[in-house]
Scaffold this active site. Structure first.
Site, PDB file in Angstrom:
ATOM      1  N   ASP B 137       2.193  10.246   1.491  1.00  0.00           N
ATOM      2  CA  ASP B 137       2.382   8.731   1.435  1.00  0.00           C
ATOM      3  C   ASP B 137       3.709   8.572   1.932  1.00  0.00           C
ATOM      4  O   ASP B 137       4.883   8.963   1.667  1.00  0.00           O
ATOM      5  CB  ASP B 137       2.331   8.386  -0.045  1.00  0.00           C
ATOM      6  CG  ASP B 137       0.924   8.560  -0.782  1.00  0.00           C
ATOM      7  OD1 ASP B 137       0.176   9.403  -0.196  1.00  0.00           O
ATOM      8  OD2 ASP B 137       1.055   8.006  -1.816  1.00  0.00           O
ATOM      9  N   LYS B 200      -1.139   1.242   1.704  1.00  0.00           N
ATOM     10  CA  LYS B 200      -0.914   1.253   0.216  1.00  0.00           C
ATOM     11  C   LYS B 200       0.335   0.076  -0.194  1.00  0.00           C
ATOM     12  O   LYS B 200       1.029  -0.137   0.663  1.00  0.00           O
ATOM     13  CB  LYS B 200      -0.346   2.786  -0.301  1.00  0.00           C
ATOM     14  CG  LYS B 200       0.465   2.907  -1.565  1.00  0.00           C
ATOM     15  CD  LYS B 200       0.851   4.229  -1.673  1.00  0.00           C
ATOM     16  CE  LYS B 200       1.674   4.482  -2.911  1.00  0.00           C
ATOM     17  NZ  LYS B 200       1.978   6.157  -3.165  1.00  0.00           N
ATOM     18  N   LYS B 236      -4.808   1.446  -1.188  1.00  0.00           N
ATOM     19  CA  LYS B 236      -4.367   2.230  -2.693  1.00  0.00           C
ATOM     20  C   LYS B 236      -3.396   1.119  -3.016  1.00  0.00           C
ATOM     21  O   LYS B 236      -2.103   1.077  -2.469  1.00  0.00           O
ATOM     22  CB  LYS B 236      -3.663   3.594  -2.172  1.00  0.00           C
ATOM     23  CG  LYS B 236      -3.018   4.199  -3.371  1.00  0.00           C
ATOM     24  CD  LYS B 236      -2.223   5.540  -3.268  1.00  0.00           C
ATOM     25  CE  LYS B 236      -1.632   6.125  -4.357  1.00  0.00           C
ATOM     26  NZ  LYS B 236      -0.879   7.134  -3.984  1.00  0.00           N
TER      27      LYS B 236
END
Lengths: 292, 300
Positions: B137, B200, B236
């Site tokens: 991430d 995300k 996400k």
């Protein structure tokens, strides 16, 4: 008289709502029920709380519990006394509401006055019950062994339908004095004064979530109060045999403590004293090692 | 990588329209079996996350145990999708999870601010991958983005993607620092264009974190990109999704924006820590009929 008549004002009817987490929401279900006067006139519509309102109340009460339990007994006593002060300030409104639902004005005044007394009484107990109930226990090992009472957590309060305000006050005050947080399902037949009482709490330094007040039907909500795994105790008065059985059976699910207060204790002018506080406490015993 | 064309295609965002569309998703009534399915699906989409300075190896071990054994009383539950930790904890997490199917995701590239030399951020990424992270991430440089240096942002994503090798790359836009939905869309387009496997919303360290509005804008960026190029990118939302009700609304939005194909943990994740217990409590409530208490569930 015509509505437009200049000297007769059209009064604004009050909307009675639930009290959850220090806010006054309408029920999520959108349902209402009617409160009627003794002669059958419509006095007000009230929220008919649903199990989801109860669920919300439990969530906020759980959040409020650690903070309330951690406050000193002295501070809880001050807040209880503040409730009494605020009730005194709105005594006329409370008496009106009680008497509008079929109680004589003298009796209504007596009920409100005794309710205020309850809070003053338990305000006094709040910083004393722990001393009275704590003990140092003799043990035959090298330990300093002592026991102290601790609040149980979330208490579901089911006061009697009548007297509605006094019933609520008599059950609520000892639960609060002992550091518990509460969700009350107030009288079906005389809900006005208990609903107004929520506004009094709101201006009495009671932290949000510590007292939650629902109006609605006992038959519908008692099963949810008694099965909810996050409610730690039920304090009730005046349940029918059937309601008692249901409550106790359901409470076995998470070993909820069920406490019934006799109706006599509710309406008595004398305050019920220490035992209702202690009925909602757990005793914690500590073994503290010491030198021989 | 050249940006020409990418930003020209970025459509203007009608924020009133987005708000109204989001409000519609919240009105869907999902009950009984569909609710049960939704709850289980949401559970399987969770990246169980712990990203704190005070994280210890034992805390990560405990989290990994929870990821594998969500609730012993319900043996047929899915596991969560991944455990998301700092790079220092990747080794421990891999040891605990072995190859049980729960992935290990690491936040890298100087999470959460991203304020560091690109070379260091790439080194950190490579380190995390070497220690066994299966998903990375990354955060984008919001400062550069807001200053209009879109090329830099594109290049850093391309560089980190390359450093990831086999690992999946999720690109955190940190929408709470991008101010407008237009910026969110622009950043999404850049990230997708530069090779993100997932986009995300947030690090969870900045408020507001994930909202349905920004998530919808990002889902629409994914949809438009898919329709244009056929490339599939995952989504996400992270931060602030703490209960089942909200999670189900996100699933409704996902289903109605991208279709059934995206209803899988391979393409949609929730970055959350307390959501798992709420979902579990709802699942037990659905089967037992009784409202639950967190006392009977593991610590999150």
């Amino acid at each position: 008289m015509s509505r437009n008549s200049p000297d007769k004002r059209l009064s604004v009817a009050k909307t009675y709502k639930l009290y959850i987490g220090g806010k006054f929401p309408r029920t999520e279900s959108g349902r209402t029920f009617e409160a009627r006067s003794h002669s059958g006139d419509l006095l007000a519509n009230l929220c008919r709380a649903s199990r989801k309102d109860l669920r919300e109340a439990v969530v906020v009460a759980r959040k409020a519990f650690p903070g309330w339990a951690k406050r000193s007994g002295y501070n809880r006593g001050q807040i209880l006394y503040r409730i009494a002060e605020m009730m005194e300030g709105r005594i006329d409104q409370l008496v009106n509401e009680v008497s509008s639902q079929g109680v004589s004005p003298q009796k209504a005044l007596k009920e409100v006055e005794t309710s205020i007394e309850r809070f003053v009484h338990y305000a006094g107990w709040a910083d004393k019950y722990a001393q009275v109930h704590s003990s140092v226990n003799p043990v035959s090992s090298s330990h300093f062994n002592f026991s102290v009472p601790e609040p149980m957590g979330i208490v579901g309060i089911i006061p009697p339908n009548e007297p509605s305000l006094l019933g609520l006050a008599t059950l609520l005050a000892p639960a609060l004095a002992g550091g518990n947080v509460t969700i009350s399902l107030v009288s079906e037949t005389r809900p006005l004064a208990p609903a107004t009482f929520a506004e009094i709490l709101h201006s009495s330094d009671v932290p949000p979530g510590v007292v939650n007040i629902l109006t609605g039907f006992r038959k519908e909500l008692l099963p949810d109060f008694s099965t909810h795994m996050d409610v730690n105790a039920i304090l009730a008065a005046d349940l029918s045999t059937k309601e008692k059985k249901l409550t106790e059976e359901n409470s076995a699910l998470n070993l909820k403590r069920v406490v019934h207060l006799p109706s006599k204790a509710i309406s008595a002018t004398d305050n019920p004293g220490l035992s209702p506080i202690l009925s909602l406490q757990e005793t914690k015993t500590t073994w503290h090692p010491i030198g021989t | 990588m050249s940006l020409s064309g990418t930003l020209a295609n970025t459509p203007p965002i009608d924020s009133v329209g987005v708000a109204e569309r989001v409000a519609r998703f919240s009105t869907r009534s999902i009950k009984k079996t569909s609710k049960m399915e939704a709850l289980k699906l949401a559970l399987s989409m969770i990246d169980l996350t712990t990203l704190e300075g005070k994280d210890t190896e034992d805390k990560v071990r405990r989290l990994c145990y929870k990821a594998r054994h969500l609730h012993v009383d319900l043996p047929d539950l899915p596991t969560v999708a991944a455990v998301c930790v700092y790079p220092t904890m990747v080794k421990v997490a891999r040891e605990e999870l072995n190859d049980c199917g729960v992935k290990v995701a690491a936040v890298a590239t100087s999470f959460p601010s991203g304020q560091d030399d690109l070379s260091l951020r790439i080194r950190q990424t490579k380190g995390a991958v070497r220690h066994g992270a299966q998903e990375i991430d990354m955060v984008i440089s919001r400062g550069r983005f807001l200053a209009g240096d879109y090329q830099y942002v594109t290049d850093e994503i391309v560089a980190v993607k390359e450093a990831c090798g086999e690992a999946h790359l999720k690109v955190i836009l940190e929408t709470g620092e991008l101010y407008t939905l237009e910026n969110v869309r622009k950043a999404s387009d850049i990230a997708i264009h530069a090779g993100a496997d997932f986009i995300k919303t947030s690090t969870g360290k900045v408020q507001p974190a994930a909202t349905m509005e920004v998530t919808l804008v990002m889902l629409e960026a994914i949809r438009d990109h898919f329709q244009e190029t056929g490339k599939i990118v995952g989504m996400k939302p992270a931060g602030g999704i703490s209960n089942s009700k909200i999670a189900i609304r996100y699933l409704v939005m996902l289903r109605e924006t991208l279709g059934n194909r995206w209803l899988t943990p391979k393409l949609f994740r929730f970055g959350a820590s307390s959501l798992a217990n709420d979902l579990l409590m709802q699942i037990v409530k659905q089967s037992s009929g009784v409202y639950q208490s967190s006392n009977y569930f593991s610590i999150d």
